[in-house]
Design a protein around this motif. Structure first.
Motif, PDB file in Angstrom:
ATOM      1  N   TRP A 114       0.396   4.670  -4.927  1.00 30.23           N
ATOM      2  CA  TRP A 114      -0.947   6.081  -4.686  1.00 30.23           C
ATOM      3  C   TRP A 114      -1.126   5.275  -3.273  1.00 30.23           C
ATOM      4  O   TRP A 114      -2.039   4.195  -2.783  1.00 30.23           O
ATOM      5  CB  TRP A 114      -1.860   4.890  -4.979  1.00 30.23           C
ATOM      6  N   LYS A 115      -1.859   6.226  -2.165  1.00 34.50           N
ATOM      7  CA  LYS A 115      -2.483   6.295  -0.969  1.00 34.50           C
ATOM      8  C   LYS A 115      -3.456   6.007  -0.432  1.00 34.50           C
ATOM      9  O   LYS A 115      -4.513   7.177  -1.525  1.00 34.50           O
ATOM     10  CB  LYS A 115      -2.399   7.368  -0.185  1.00 34.50           C
ATOM     11  N   ALA A 156      -2.068   1.011   1.082  1.00 36.37           N
ATOM     12  CA  ALA A 156      -1.207   2.050  -0.130  1.00 36.37           C
ATOM     13  C   ALA A 156      -1.532   0.927  -2.045  1.00 36.37           C
ATOM     14  O   ALA A 156      -0.853  -0.468  -1.190  1.00 36.37           O
ATOM     15  CB  ALA A 156       0.318   2.529  -0.188  1.00 36.37           C
ATOM     16  N   GLU A 203       8.169   6.235   2.574  1.00 40.46           N
ATOM     17  CA  GLU A 203       7.127   6.581   2.922  1.00 40.46           C
ATOM     18  C   GLU A 203       6.145   7.431   3.657  1.00 40.46           C
ATOM     19  O   GLU A 203       5.455   8.836   4.316  1.00 40.46           O
ATOM     20  CB  GLU A 203       6.771   7.007   1.337  1.00 40.46           C
ATOM     21  N   GLN A 209      -6.075   4.988   1.356  1.00 38.44           N
ATOM     22  CA  GLN A 209      -6.991   5.217   2.812  1.00 38.44           C
ATOM     23  C   GLN A 209      -5.913   4.955   3.487  1.00 38.44           C
ATOM     24  O   GLN A 209      -4.519   4.407   3.371  1.00 38.44           O
ATOM     25  CB  GLN A 209      -8.388   4.361   2.490  1.00 38.44           C
ATOM     26  N   ARG A 249      -4.368   8.069 -12.190  1.00 38.14           N
ATOM     27  CA  ARG A 249      -4.017   9.525 -11.001  1.00 38.14           C
ATOM     28  C   ARG A 249      -2.334   9.467 -11.362  1.00 38.14           C
ATOM     29  O   ARG A 249      -1.475   8.451 -10.830  1.00 38.14           O
ATOM     30  CB  ARG A 249      -4.988   9.774 -10.441  1.00 38.14           C
ATOM     31  N   THR A 250      -2.162  11.083 -10.965  1.00 42.27           N
ATOM     32  CA  THR A 250      -0.653  11.256 -10.855  1.00 42.27           C
ATOM     33  C   THR A 250      -0.388  10.187  -9.123  1.00 42.27           C
ATOM     34  O   THR A 250      -1.087  10.036  -7.964  1.00 42.27           O
ATOM     35  CB  THR A 250      -0.469  12.302 -10.097  1.00 42.27           C
ATOM     36  N   PRO A 251       0.878   9.636  -9.032  1.00 45.62           N
ATOM     37  CA  PRO A 251       1.492   8.911  -8.053  1.00 45.62           C
ATOM     38  C   PRO A 251       0.693  10.593  -6.351  1.00 45.62           C
ATOM     39  O   PRO A 251       1.538  11.332  -7.001  1.00 45.62           O
ATOM     40  CB  PRO A 251       1.949   7.839  -8.370  1.00 45.62           C
ATOM     41  N   ASP A 252       0.838   9.565  -5.638  1.00 45.94           N
ATOM     42  CA  ASP A 252       0.696  10.232  -4.044  1.00 45.94           C
ATOM     43  C   ASP A 252       2.961  10.648  -4.069  1.00 45.94           C
ATOM     44  O   ASP A 252       2.719  11.594  -2.917  1.00 45.94           O
ATOM     45  CB  ASP A 252       0.247  10.295  -2.780  1.00 45.94           C
ATOM     46  N   TYR A 253       3.082   9.797  -4.312  1.00 44.80           N
ATOM     47  CA  TYR A 253       4.865   9.532  -4.016  1.00 44.80           C
ATOM     48  C   TYR A 253       5.690   8.803  -5.090  1.00 44.80           C
ATOM     49  O   TYR A 253       5.155   7.554  -5.179  1.00 44.80           O
ATOM     50  CB  TYR A 253       4.951   8.809  -2.054  1.00 44.80           C
ATOM     51  N   HIS A 286       6.275   3.977  -7.433  1.00 45.08           N
ATOM     52  CA  HIS A 286       5.063   5.384  -8.095  1.00 45.08           C
ATOM     53  C   HIS A 286       4.043   4.600  -7.068  1.00 45.08           C
ATOM     54  O   HIS A 286       3.667   3.439  -6.438  1.00 45.08           O
ATOM     55  CB  HIS A 286       4.757   5.532  -8.717  1.00 45.08           C
TER      56      HIS A 286
END
Length: 577
Positions: free
Chosen positions: A548-549, A555, A517, A551, A457-461, A546
């Motif tokens: 992805w968090k 990350a 971040e 929890q 999926r698209t990264p969170d940051y 990139h």
């Protein structure tokens, strides 16, 4: 005897002898004596003490006294040490500040240290003028530049030299355990802390550094690092104890170093690793002539502040067999440099950081606090006379780092398996091992597999950054001397069109972006970080991290060089508490 008493004693015993020389390194290439003298200033012990008294009288006249805090934001200069001692003589606490601070850093330090007054020079003037409306509580500004350039809100130092009394201030004696100085340090905790020194801490440094350097009255000590840092200021303290001369070289170039050592008959030089490497490169290239004559007075090169590669030690010994070498380990919380020291007679053990000086103890412990066996890594603990008093306004951090009366450094060390000498004394060595797996033997266990799975999926940051063209050279100052990162021929030999970035530096960029971040301004919350290296990174390259968090506290990340369409770090895992 406190350091203020030592200065007063020296002014009595060696009044007309030179205490301090300052030489500007820039453009120090003209061999003529007139050119050199134009860049040289000096003070006798009497003049240095007199200026310190005048600074003290000035501050006492405006209500700065015991309990006040005075900041000192200046590059190295002939006035720096007299001002430092003048603040101490007034009974106030001196707070040296990094002259490279930007506006936000300066404001933070001024507010956190509760400064009542500030001394600054021409180089810091623009920053100070930016923060005038933000520095609450400052009652006085003293400017050390020219009178013509003095800002309207500040007092020019020339007026102090012209108007203030030169006699000793009439004050009750300072007590050894009174606060004397506050130094900012990232130290053992990873975030800036204000470390409080007593007058006894400063006095203790005099004895410790004389033990390491073997200073006598006839020595001349060369100091180049900035005096706001304890690693430079406290190395000089042995000179104060024995009344020896010191030279401040303002800036560094290899020709200026050789010229000053020869001209001033320097006997002891404190040199950081980048300067040592610059000297070795110049010698190997044949750019320095008459080396033996230029350095004929030099008896000791002292270094430290970072790991010193054994290869550098060996090259120094080859070029300068007549000059002794010493390497020290220290930290601000311990009261400065030299709390462990590899003395000149033991330099064969380069790679070690040596032994504690008399009166100090060191041990290596595991997570349970038990002393580790030889060669087993653990945390280095130190105990000695007059370490820091406390962290300023940080009681909990003080209790943690000084638990049990020992300074918990946070550094990993180990003891030699065979002890240090015939007496069985301990020696401590930094540990830094890297294993590169080139191939796998047929019957060997499989390489470990990463459990990290990057989400589809698209990264969170998405965190952009830029690797500067000289970043590989800057990182080399940490002690990484692998030529692959700086030498074009070596890069070609190993299959690259130009030098590549150090892997740990690339990893560090990813770490900094992740901290920014996920846990901004709280790097101490990070507990672990891992990743796979997929391709080399080059200087002068745009990068993206990139993230992805997954929890709270976990990350995953991937680092890319988007313009080259390359993955640099893959299957990254970042954890925090």
């Amino acid at each position: 005897m406190l350091v203020t008493d030592l200065l007063r004693r020296n002014a009595h015993l060696w009044a007309r002898e030179t205490a301090l020389v300052a030489v500007e390194a820039a453009n120090l290439t003209d061999p003529g004596p007139e050119s050199y003298l134009l860049r040289r200033e000096s003070l006798t012990w009497e003049e240095m003490n007199r200026q310190a008294n005048q600074i003290a009288h000035f501050y006492l006249s405006i209500g700065i006294h015991r309990g006040s805090h005075v900041g000192l934001m200046m590059k190295n200069s002939i006035e720096w040490l007299p001002i430092y001692f003048g603040i101490l003589k007034s009974g106030a606490v001196v707070v040296p500040l990094n002259f490279r601070y930007d506006a936000d850093s300066a404001v933070y330090s001024i507010r956190f240290a509760d400064l009542d007054a500030l001394i600054f020079d021409a180089d810091a003037s623009s920053v100070i003028q930016q923060i005038l409306t933000r520095t609450l509580g400052l009652r006085s500004f003293l400017y050390t530049g020219s009178r013509e350039d003095c800002p309207a809100f500040a007092f020019p130092i020339q007026d102090i030299w012209e108007t203030q009394p030169e006699n000793e201030p009439d004050l009750p004696p300072l007590e050894p355990m009174e606060d004397a100085a506050i130094y900012f340090s990232s130290g053992t905790t990873g975030v800036p802390k204000a470390v409080v020194y007593s007058h006894a801490t400063l006095a203790s440094a005099c004895e410790r550094e004389r033990y390491h350097h073997g200073q006598v009255h006839g020595d001349c000590f060369l100091c180049i690092p900035p005096l706001y840092h304890v690693g430079a200021k406290l190395h000089w303290m042995a000179n104060l104890l024995v009344g020896a001369r010191a030279v401040l070289l303002k800036g560094f170039t290899v020709p200026a170093f050789f010229r000053v050592v020869h001209q001033e008959r320097v006997t002891i030089a404190f040199l950081l690793l980048p300067w040592l490497q610059d000297i070795l490169v110049a010698l190997d290239a044949g750019r320095i002539s008459d080396v033996a004559d230029a350095l004929c007075s030099l008896r000791l090169i002292h270094t430290g502040a970072q790991p010193i590669p054994p290869s550098v030690v060996e090259q120094l010994r080859q070029h300068f067999p007549q000059i002794a070498l010493g390497i020290s380990y220290g930290l601000t919380e311990a009261g400065g440099p030299g709390v462990l020291n590899l003395r000149m007679e033991d330099i064969e053990r380069s790679g070690s950081v040596g032994l504690p000086p008399p009166g100090w103890q060191a041990q290596v412990v595991d997570d349970a606090g038990n002393e580790t066996p030889p060669q087993a890594p653990g945390e280095l603990l130190l105990k000695g006379p007059h370490m820091m008093s406390r962290y300023y306004k940080s009681e909990a951090a003080t209790e943690e780092v000084l638990a049990g009366g020992w300074l918990h450094t946070g550094d990993i060390a180990c003891r030699d398996i065979d002890g240090y000498d015939e007496k069985g004394e301990k020696v401590f060595s930094n540990i830094g091992d890297t294993l590169f797996a080139v191939y796998q033997a047929p019957d060997s266990p499989p390489f470990p597999k990463s459990s990290t799975v990057i989400p589809e999926r698209t990264p969170d940051y998405v965190c952009p950054d830029y690797i500067a063209p000289n970043q590989n050279l800057l990182y080399r100052m940490s002690g990484d001397t692998n030529r692959l990162h700086v030498d074009q021929k070596e890069a070609h030999k190993q299959g690259f069109d130009r030098p590549i970035m150090q892997g740990l530096c690339s990893f560090g960029y990813a770490c900094r972006l992740a901290v920014r971040e996920l846990i901004p301004h709280a790097p101490e919350r990070m507990t672990s970080m891992e990743a796979q290296f997929r391709s080399p990174l080059f200087p002068d390259t745009k990068v993206e991290l990139h993230i992805w968090k997954v929890q709270d506290g976990l990350a995953y990340f991937r680092m890319l060089a988007p313009e080259k369409k390359q993955i640099v770090l893959e299957k990254g895992c970042f954890m925090w508490k």
